[in-house]
Design a protein around this motif. Sequence first.
Motif, PDB file in Angstrom:
ATOM      1  N   VAL A 238       0.822  -1.200   0.000  1.00 35.68           N
ATOM      2  CA  VAL A 238       0.000   0.000   0.000  1.00 35.68           C
ATOM      3  C   VAL A 238       0.864   1.261   0.000  1.00 35.68           C
ATOM      4  O   VAL A 238       0.412   2.328  -0.410  1.00 35.68           O
ATOM      5  N   ALA A 239       2.107   1.138   0.432  1.00 33.54           N
ATOM      6  CA  ALA A 239       3.002   2.299   0.392  1.00 33.54           C
ATOM      7  C   ALA A 239       3.243   2.766  -1.040  1.00 33.54           C
ATOM      8  O   ALA A 239       3.631   3.915  -1.264  1.00 33.54           O
ATOM      9  N   LEU A 240       3.018   1.887  -2.003  1.00 35.44           N
ATOM     10  CA  LEU A 240       3.206   2.225  -3.415  1.00 35.44           C
ATOM     11  C   LEU A 240       1.879   2.347  -4.155  1.00 35.44           C
ATOM     12  O   LEU A 240       1.869   2.626  -5.353  1.00 35.44           O
TER      13      LEU A 240
ATOM     14  N   GLY B  50       8.073  15.127  -6.426  1.00 35.18           N
ATOM     15  CA  GLY B  50       8.178  13.685  -6.595  1.00 35.18           C
ATOM     16  C   GLY B  50       6.868  12.946  -6.655  1.00 35.18           C
ATOM     17  O   GLY B  50       6.854  11.710  -6.644  1.00 35.18           O
ATOM     18  N   ILE B  51       5.736  13.657  -6.738  1.00 30.41           N
ATOM     19  CA  ILE B  51       4.428  12.999  -6.867  1.00 30.41           C
ATOM     20  C   ILE B  51       4.250  12.613  -8.333  1.00 30.41           C
ATOM     21  O   ILE B  51       4.184  13.484  -9.207  1.00 30.41           O
ATOM     22  N   THR B  52       4.189  11.319  -8.617  1.00 28.59           N
ATOM     23  CA  THR B  52       4.131  10.846 -10.000  1.00 28.59           C
ATOM     24  C   THR B  52       2.725  10.489 -10.459  1.00 28.59           C
ATOM     25  O   THR B  52       2.530  10.166 -11.631  1.00 28.59           O
ATOM     26  N   THR B  53       1.750  10.526  -9.559  1.00 29.17           N
ATOM     27  CA  THR B  53       0.402  10.065  -9.921  1.00 29.17           C
ATOM     28  C   THR B  53      -0.434  11.144 -10.587  1.00 29.17           C
ATOM     29  O   THR B  53      -1.482  10.841 -11.157  1.00 29.17           O
TER      30      THR B  53
ATOM     31  N   ALA C 180      -5.457  17.569 -16.903  1.00 29.79           N
ATOM     32  CA  ALA C 180      -6.803  17.831 -17.400  1.00 29.79           C
ATOM     33  C   ALA C 180      -7.867  17.079 -16.587  1.00 29.79           C
ATOM     34  O   ALA C 180      -9.047  17.441 -16.619  1.00 29.79           O
ATOM     35  N   ARG C 181      -7.454  16.039 -15.856  1.00 31.16           N
ATOM     36  CA  ARG C 181      -8.412  15.236 -15.088  1.00 31.16           C
ATOM     37  C   ARG C 181      -8.767  15.878 -13.756  1.00 31.16           C
ATOM     38  O   ARG C 181      -9.738  15.475 -13.112  1.00 31.16           O
TER      39      ARG C 181
ATOM     40  N   GLY D 204      -7.194  13.847  -5.832  1.00 32.52           N
ATOM     41  CA  GLY D 204      -6.183  13.159  -6.633  1.00 32.52           C
ATOM     42  C   GLY D 204      -5.413  12.155  -5.790  1.00 32.52           C
ATOM     43  O   GLY D 204      -5.032  12.436  -4.653  1.00 32.52           O
ATOM     44  N   GLU D 205      -5.185  10.966  -6.349  1.00 31.68           N
ATOM     45  CA  GLU D 205      -4.535   9.904  -5.576  1.00 31.68           C
ATOM     46  C   GLU D 205      -3.025  10.077  -5.558  1.00 31.68           C
ATOM     47  O   GLU D 205      -2.420  10.526  -6.530  1.00 31.68           O
ATOM     48  N   VAL D 206      -2.422   9.703  -4.424  1.00 34.73           N
ATOM     49  CA  VAL D 206      -0.967   9.765  -4.264  1.00 34.73           C
ATOM     50  C   VAL D 206      -0.488   8.474  -3.606  1.00 34.73           C
ATOM     51  O   VAL D 206      -1.280   7.699  -3.067  1.00 34.73           O
ATOM     52  N   ARG D 207       0.830   8.270  -3.647  1.00 35.80           N
ATOM     53  CA  ARG D 207       1.457   7.121  -2.992  1.00 35.80           C
ATOM     54  C   ARG D 207       2.063   7.566  -1.666  1.00 35.80           C
ATOM     55  O   ARG D 207       2.666   8.636  -1.568  1.00 35.80           O
ATOM     56  N   LEU D 208       1.913   6.721  -0.647  1.00 34.20           N
ATOM     57  CA  LEU D 208       2.430   7.063   0.682  1.00 34.20           C
ATOM     58  C   LEU D 208       3.927   7.332   0.634  1.00 34.20           C
ATOM     59  O   LEU D 208       4.410   8.288   1.253  1.00 34.20           O
TER      60      LEU D 208
END
Length: 865
Positions: free
Chosen positions: A403-405, A494-497, A502-503, A513-517
């Motif tokens: 879940v960290a990823l 460093g947020i790649t998601t 446009a979304r 917007g979703e991010v990774r922990l």
Amino acid sequence: MGACYNLASSSLDENARKLPFMSSSPNPRRAASRWLVPLRFLWRLVLAAVKLTLLATLLLVLAGAWLYYEYGRNLPDPDEIRQHRPFETTHIYASDGRTLLYELVDPQAGRRTIVAFEHIPRILKDATVAVEDAGFYDHPGVDWRGIVRAAWINYQSGDVVSGGSTITQQLVRNVLLPPQERGRNLPTQMLYERKLREVLLAVRVSQQYSKDQILSLYLNEVYYGAQAYGVEAAAQAYFGKHVWELTDGEATLLAGLPQSPTRLNPFTNFEGARQRQRITLNLMVKAGYLTPLQADAIFNEPLNLITPEIDILAPHFVFYVRDLLEQRYGPDMLYRGGLNVVTSLDMHWQEVAQQTALQRINELRARNAHNASVIMLDPNHRILAMVGSIDYYNPVIDGEVNVALAPRQPGSALKPFVYAAAMQRGWSPATVLWDEPTTFNQDGVAYVPRNYDNSWHGPQRVRMALANSLNIPAVKALEFVGVQEFVQLASAFGITTFNDPARYGLSMALGSGEVRLLELTNAYNTLRNGGYYQPPVAILKVTNNRGEVLEQWSPRLGQQVLGMQGEQIAYLIGNILSDNQARWYMFGRGNVMELPDGRPAAVKTGTSNDWRDSWALGYTPHVAIGVWVGNNDNVPMQEIAGANGGGLIWRDLIMAYHTERGLEPKPFERPPNITEATVCADTGGQAGTACPRPITELFVAGMQPPAVDIVYQTMRVSNGGTCLAATYTPPEAIQSITYAVYPPQFRDWAQRNGIPQPPTERCPPVQQSGQALAQLFPVSDGRLLLGEQVEVRGVARGPFQLEVGVGSPPTAWQQVSSGLAQETPTLLGIWQTSGLPPGVYTLRLRVATADGISADAVQVVTIEE
């Protein structure tokens, strides 16, 4: 003679009509000569073309012979294709270099099983051909059109981005060419030379082996990810069954993986693998292997991944490191190169984090919280602990998923970066935002956010808005910054998601917007480091089987992502996030973010919609910790917010880390060019003598408020301060009141909060005789002491009632006195204030005559302790 002449002339005329370019001249020799000129010219062109063709053919033959001689003389023997290669296993260690986390066994020894061609399902063979090499059964090992197409693409891009390799070429590259020629990161010249060798070898192999033999060798050789080489190992790795037991859906999923086995690994990127399966099925339809209906039915088949049993420490972290190594060195070097890898993981803190998360989830399970994830980073961005789930081996919670990823909605945990972006554009901690009902336009749709407590809190400085996680100010800040500009800053952190601006819309400020922990924790660590970004560090050192160092990490400052004033902006954001007193307004004293030992900690919680995600992320000068609590299947929890979910684990770990290591509380180091200034808490402007609540605030040097915005002003008023005195106002009804005058946009708010503001309209003339008259004389200066007995005087023409109500304006009235007075000033009543709470009150004198004429007078007063 005449007859003969006429006959010839007739014949020539007929020929002239047939050949329009011929003259109608009566001379036959001249006409024939003109007709032959174009034929001679065409004949010469044909001869020249033949010569050029012969010359070009000769040159091509010579060039081909030279290429064959240059690149084909030392080619491996295709008979070597079945020979095994030697290997050495790779060892992955913790940061101490001694604790073995995992040994990567060569798949050819333990994760490869050769299967006969007839045991491989037909659909897997067809799917592989369709997705990898549609012309496999038709070309001689080389797809010339594909090579030309790839060459053109590479020419247009200026780099080698397309290879056009057939199944046969892939086979010879992986089996016959030496390892140093197989990588994708070779210099361009070497890539082209390797491609020539591949082509020559592919032709030879196609001459020596049948198509079924080549496809069989390929399917037993190709890499499918998850340490699985060949279709049998892949079937066992992902589905726990033999390849001949695969369903059509499982077979077509596997067929799409070799294109990018690390990126498409279903255990870590199931959606990506499914998208690739859809592409594979579409290509099978195009090639005629399936009908569209069959393809849809196969795609809708259920897929159940089976996690293989492994003996491993910190499995989520180990597989994360394994994927990094595959990307850098390729699977061949990883599984056969005998690498020794020292990682950043501290096994002690990994175990502490794992146990802490498990213990807290056991307490929260009754409220439908079943999983947690933790990231711990040191100031140099080294990963000290990565807890991907509370139990890797628990299928009920999908424990094998890291879940960290995994992308999850962060709730309010993104707000610090929204305000950081606003500070880049001139805002400060004293900038005031109005927390009030607001409707925003989000792509033509009304967006009406609300606060966590379903209330509004008026003007709020950025410090208070961020510390107390107010929603409307955060959305206004994002509106000020711009969504695309914020996405760019988040990417720099460093947020790649956020890969498609446009979304997204203004709701990003509240975590849509979703991010990774891992990435978000590292972004907080970047704030801790003054805005200097570097990726999270998992690998400290890699050596090969000869002891040669392939890579070694060393600390570095990183890249400044907040601009020229990045250190100052990062410090101000951290100062707000560590301001316990500012948080008391909403979270109260002793909240989970306020550490028991008084240690400064910059921390922010977040809660997604419907209680699906609980976050807590924060840092001290010594460590950064991020925590997520929730359910992998996205089922809501029962009112578990960031503070009472992830916040509990965060506090436990932050306290344990500092206590166990004997680290004394340490303030955050203030960078240069940070200055203090006194501002008015209500408006954020420079505080003058009229400011009722002056406070000290921090600023980037030069960004302090330039002017005082609350000033004292003495005005002549009447009727209890509700109107401005006029020339016709009786002198005894006039009083002079000194007001602390707020800026226009703050005056209504100040009045509602017990800070009288000067009236803006003049008092009406006193009614003439025969009319009702109500006039209140000023009570003191509008301020009373608690328990004071107040004599209320005024003029009342006709029957009157003296009333009082709480607030301004009141919602209810209580009678003080009543009677019948004359036009002369008199005592109207005595108001007892004992037992009343401090605050704003309104006195009202109401007069009504017998003929229905009425008049009112009001006066606002404040009772103080």
